[in-house]
Design a protein around this motif. Structure first.
Motif, mmCIF file in Angstrom:
data_model
loop_
_atom_site.group_PDB
_atom_site.id
_atom_site.type_symbol
_atom_site.label_atom_id
_atom_site.label_comp_id
_atom_site.label_asym_id
_atom_site.label_seq_id
_atom_site.Cartn_x
_atom_site.Cartn_y
_atom_site.Cartn_z
ATOM 1 N N GLU A 76 0.864 -1.184 0.000
ATOM 2 C CA GLU A 76 0.000 0.000 0.000
ATOM 3 C C GLU A 76 0.895 1.226 0.000
ATOM 4 N N ILE B 264 0.341 8.157 -2.680
ATOM 5 C CA ILE B 264 0.595 8.898 -3.920
ATOM 6 C C ILE B 264 0.525 10.388 -3.597
ATOM 7 N N ASN C 140 -2.137 3.689 -3.751
ATOM 8 C CA ASN C 140 -1.941 2.649 -4.765
ATOM 9 C C ASN C 140 -1.706 1.326 -4.036
ATOM 10 N N VAL D 61 -1.198 -2.645 -4.418
ATOM 11 C CA VAL D 61 -0.795 -3.587 -5.455
ATOM 12 C C VAL D 61 -0.346 -4.901 -4.841
ATOM 13 N N SER E 193 5.522 -4.979 -8.944
ATOM 14 C CA SER E 193 4.065 -5.083 -8.976
ATOM 15 C C SER E 193 3.611 -6.188 -9.927
ATOM 16 N N GLN F 268 -2.611 -4.589 -9.898
ATOM 17 C CA GLN F 268 -3.135 -3.499 -9.091
ATOM 18 C C GLN F 268 -4.448 -3.919 -8.447
ATOM 19 N N GLU G 50 -6.089 -1.707 -5.922
ATOM 20 C CA GLU G 50 -6.896 -0.517 -5.646
ATOM 21 C C GLU G 50 -6.083 0.724 -5.995
ATOM 22 N N PHE G 51 -6.740 1.717 -6.535
ATOM 23 C CA PHE G 51 -6.046 2.961 -6.885
ATOM 24 C C PHE G 51 -6.940 4.153 -6.581
ATOM 25 N N PRO H 168 -6.613 8.189 -6.802
ATOM 26 C CA PRO H 168 -5.706 9.246 -7.291
ATOM 27 C C PRO H 168 -5.528 10.362 -6.269
#
Length: 614
Positions: A55, A58, A216, A218, A226, A229, A231-232, A234
């Protein structure tokens, strides 16, 4: 026969013992299996997930800063930081690993260890790495023998300053977050090594400028590569700020003060908006986009003329003759003088056992209110101060904003001082002396003000009694340009003066610039009627050597000041100039103010043409 029976019994006993041992072992294994599955199963599963699921935070770009015309003053450029997670390295190997990494990419081991002491967990190891340093990190990842590589690269943004040092003191700079901030809920999501606003607008408006962190999540292998993915979320860019300052006025202020130490402040007296605020010398804000070494910091801090000090809000100076407007207004309002009532000036005045001198040794003759300001006669104000007394002078100085912070929306402002009986008794445990009143009336003695305080004072005189809180920032914008917050003018106080007294002051201040014999007649403008007051404040008593002060050591020379507003009929701008050890205000500070006023007059003419053609 008996031997056979005895042997069988012995065999049976051994078999039973072995069976018991086997049963016991299986029982223990089954119990352990049950314990691992039922008791520790959830925790082990969670640990397993943590090992294979990463985890990562970003970071988004910090908000931009624009001037009043929409010109970008501060932006961001892409950069990459090295993030170190020591929990992925065995304790015995952490120090050796950290030293090896710092040797490879040239980071500060001492700083890294300090960050780890403050808060265990992931830290920023080095900011804004180069391509070659990025390659070295990737090489270390391939050679790493542990289960999971403890370094990763995070894309961030570095501040870029369009006009270098021009707005350094106003915009300020960012610096590493401290432990006190890390413990506060409003800084949730930050970690050691992250940057927050330290000075200027960057500090005051941190909550608007800072980005909203993304996530992010992964699935990755043991090398931290990685796989997929999960969960993302932004990151949200920071909000943008629009300042009230004009780049053109600021540039003129910097050019006019080149080679001097001091400050220029320009305000709109109709609302308190800061149009220009420049402190000289300035500094390069790019220096603070990375951690400074102790040697670099000491070099900056110890430079001559103190470039890191914002002299506009943190420099304290005797206001000199620019303060005479306070004594004049107090005398008018209290009925001690009229515009026509005058005093005789013979170049000095004997009071007690001391001669109090005027800057004009030959004297001004009979002087009324208008001439006293136009020619800056000291004797007029010595005699007026005796009739007023220190209590009434200090009262009106405070009504006009002297001696207290203005509330400007950037940190670092100082109070200044308006002396009186109570202050001297409290600080020095002595009684106030009558001669001190004479010095205070002409802005000398113990009275000190910042250039910004002087600007607020003259703005109140220009607008006839309203004290506004100076405002650097005009509005906050969303990244799409939508206005989120518009800052309205803030009225601090309304001074109840007789309207005609402001008429008298405006006329007298206009004569300083526009009447022959005025102390600033040489800086008058054809395009705009300017009112102003020259000031020369003593650092050390020079007496008759003042005229040849250029031969006196720099640190003992007088400060030069000029306070002004324009146009006289409907004031739109106040300009204050303070030049440290600049000598006479009329010679040094007034011409500098003229340059700023000329630029404003040109901008005003351009705007008038644009309005006419719309």
């Amino acid at each position: 026969m008996q031997q056979e029976i005895a042997g069988e019994k012995q065999y049976q006993k051994s078999f039973n013992r072995l069976s018991a041992v086997i049963v016991a072992v299986f029982a223990i294994l089954l119990a352990r299996l049950w314990y691992l599955q039922e008791i520790q199963g959830p925790q082990l599963q969670k640990s397993s997930e943590a090992n294979r699921i990463g985890e990562y935070r970003i970071g988004g770009p910090r908000g931009m800063i624009f001037d009043r015309e929409g010109e970008a003053l501060v932006d961001n450029r892409p950069s990459f930081d090295v993030i170190y997670n020591p929990t992925l390295v065995p304790k015995k190997k952490r120090r050796a690993f950290l030293y090896r990494v710092c040797e490879e990419i040239g980071c500060d081991v001492t700083l890294a260890e300090e960050r780890l002491r403050r808060r265990p967990g992931a830290i920023t190891l080095k900011e804004d790495i180069s391509r070659s340093e990025l390659a070295r990190v990737e090489t270390l990842a391939m050679l790493y023998e542990g289960n999971q590589f403890p370094l990763r690269i995070e894309q961030t943004g570095k501040r870029t300053f369009t006009f270098g040092s021009l707005f350094a003191h106003v915009i300020g700079h960012t610096g590493e977050i401290n432990q006190q901030q890390l413990d506060l809920p409003e800084y949730a999501g930050y970690r050691p090594g992250d940057r927050v606003g330290r000075t200027g607008v960057e500090a005051t408006y941190e909550k608007h400028l800072r980005p909203g962190f993304g996530l992010n999540k992964v699935e990755e292998n043991a090398r931290g590569v990685s796989i997929r993915q999960l969960e993302f979320v932004p990151a949200e860019p920071g909000k943008n700020l629009v300042l009230n300052l004009s780049r053109r006025l600021q540039h003129t202020a910097a050019r006019a003060l080149a080679g001097h130490a001091g400050a220029i402040v320009a305000l709109d007296p109709r609302n308190g908006k800061v149009l220009a605020l420049y402190s000289a010398p300035s500094f390069d804000p790019e220096l603070f986009t990375r951690p400074l070494s102790k040697e670099e910091w000491a070099s900056l801090k110890d430079k001559p003329h103190h470039p890191l000090q914002n002299k506009a809000i943190g420099g304290l100076y005797p206001p000199g003759s620019t303060f005479k407007v306070v004594s004049a207004l107090a005398g008018l309002q209290e009925g001690e003088i009229t515009p026509k009532k005058g005093f005789e000036c013979l170049g000095k005045w004997r009071f007690g056992e001391r001669d109090f001198r005027c800057h004009n040794e030959r004297g001004h003759g009979f002087v009324n209110l208008y001439n006293s300001i136009m020619r800056s006669c000291d004797v007029y104000y010595y005699k007026l101060s005796v009739e007023l007394g220190i209590d009434r002078i200090s009262k009106y100085a405070r009504i006009l904003g002297g001696g207290s912070k203005t509330g400007i929306d950037i940190p670092g402002e100082l109070d200044g001082l308006i002396p009186d009986r109570e202050w001297k008794e409290r600080v020095y445990h002595k009684n106030w002396m009558p001669g001190e009143t004479l010095n205070t009336a002409i802005g000398q003695g113990s009275v000190t003000m910042t250039p910004l305080q002087l600007a607020v004072m003259y703005a109140a005189i220009a607008n006839r009694g309203t004290l506004y809180q100076p405002q650097v920032v005009d509005k906050v914008l969303a990244p799409n340009g939508k206005v989120i917050k518009q800052f309205e003018p803030v009225v601090v106080s309304e001074a109840a003066f007789d309207e005609e007294n402001f008429d008298h002051l405006h006329k007298a201040l206009s004569m300083v610039v526009n009447a022959q014999g005025g102390s600033a007649y040489h800086i008058r403008l054809k395009s705009m009627l300017v009112a102003g007051k020259t000031g020369t404040s003593q650092v050390r008593q020079l007496g008759r050597n003042r005229a040849t002060s250029r031969y006196v050591d720099y640190k003992y020379r007088d400060h030069a000041l000029f306070a002004s507003f324009a146009p006289v009929e409907e004031p739109e701008i106040v300009v204050i100039v303070v030049v440290e050890h600049g000598g006479f205000g009329s010679r040094t500070a007034a011409p500098i103010a003229r340059m700023v006023l000329q630029t404003y007059a040109a901008m005003r003419a351009t705007q008038a043409v644009e309005r006419a053609t719309q």
